[in-house]
Motif scaffolding. Structure first.
Motif, short mmCIF file in Angstrom:
data_model
loop_
_atom_site.label_atom_id
_atom_site.label_comp_id
_atom_site.label_asym_id
_atom_site.label_seq_id
_atom_site.Cartn_x
_atom_site.Cartn_y
_atom_site.Cartn_z
N ASP A 34 -16.13 -12.04 43.50
CA ASP A 34 -17.01 -13.50 43.60
C ASP A 34 -18.10 -13.48 42.52
N THR A 67 -7.74 -16.68 46.30
CA THR A 67 -7.14 -16.60 47.60
C THR A 67 -7.23 -15.34 48.21
N GLY A 70 -10.83 -13.83 49.27
CA GLY A 70 -11.49 -14.82 50.50
C GLY A 70 -10.74 -14.29 51.78
N LYS A 71 -9.51 -13.85 51.62
CA LYS A 71 -8.77 -13.20 52.76
C LYS A 71 -9.42 -11.60 53.25
N ASP A 73 -12.52 -10.48 52.01
CA ASP A 73 -13.74 -10.67 52.54
C ASP A 73 -14.18 -11.24 53.94
N THR A 74 -13.25 -11.97 54.26
CA THR A 74 -13.51 -12.48 55.76
C THR A 74 -13.05 -11.40 56.56
#
Length: 227
Positions: A34, A67, A70-71, A73-74
């Motif tokens: 990011d 995409t 995001g997976k 990191d979450t």
């Protein structure tokens, strides 16, 4: 095996393969994607080449990276976040005369994770945890921020964990800094719901004064163990 299970899904094969590389092989830079890769022209050349082999242009590679990041990191935030809360609760419970309620295990509506009391000390702890060094990113919800504004016992606690998820350091972020750092709504038709705070190391204070001198002195200080 996971990749094979997804074959036949609506996801194009090229995205499946590239996603597996980002999410499972997980090159070290992916966790900072990011910050490091904010546009397609900032992609590493070897990743662009891999995309070309799979039939993806540079924009397609970048979309898959966003995409996958995001997976990753979450998932990491959820695992590390709960581990940090649990480790802190364990330390707070060491004193027999303390009262500790791990609120987030039974409700997410309070705007903090742990309620603590010992003698005259009383605190509502919103805990943000990391296993990383050199960068501390905290995601704050609007609800948590509004609780901070009205609750004098609310405090943002930062926890650094070892690779084995043991507590290495604990500190806190001044509410004045948080109030100055959060976004501002630009008009009456929109408002922010959550925000990402990049907390500079020099802003984080040692210990958590709201826990009282007895407990605060038992926690490893933030700056003492920083590289």
């Amino acid at each position: 095996m996971e990749l094979l299970e997804k074959i036949g899904s609506p996801i194009p094969l090229a995205n499946l393969v590239l996603g597996a590389i980002f999410e499972n092989a997980a090159p070290p830079w992916v966790q900072d994607a990011d910050e490091l890769v904010q546009s397609p022209d900032e992609l590493p050349s070897d990743v662009v080449s891999a995309g070309e082999v799979l039939g993806l242009d540079v924009d397609g590679v970048y979309e898959q990276l966003v995409t996958s990041w995001g997976k990753v990191d979450t998932a990491v935030r959820e695992r590390v976040g709960f581990a940090g809360e649990a480790a802190l609760v364990s330390i707070l419970n060491e004193r027999a005369d303390s009262r500790v309620d791990h609120v987030s295990t039974w409700s997410d509506g309070f705007g903090y994770d742990i309620a603590f009391a010992q003698g005259a000390a009383s605190a509502h702890l919103e805990v943000k945890s990391t296993t990383r060094t050199g960068r501390f990113t905290a995601y704050l919800s609007r609800h948590e921020y509004k609780v901070m504004l009205r609750d004098p016992r609310w405090v943002l606690v930062v926890v650094r964990l070892t690779a084995d998820l043991d507590i290495a350091a604990v500190g806190s972020v001044p509410r004045e800094w948080i109030a100055a750092a959060v976004p501002r709504d630009a008009g009456s038709f929109g408002s922010w719901a959550s925000c990402k705070l990049e907390v500079p190391g020099e802003v984080i204070e040692d210990r958590v004064a709201q826990l009282g001198a007895d407990v605060a002195s038992r926690l490893p200080q933030w700056r003492r163990v920083q590289p």
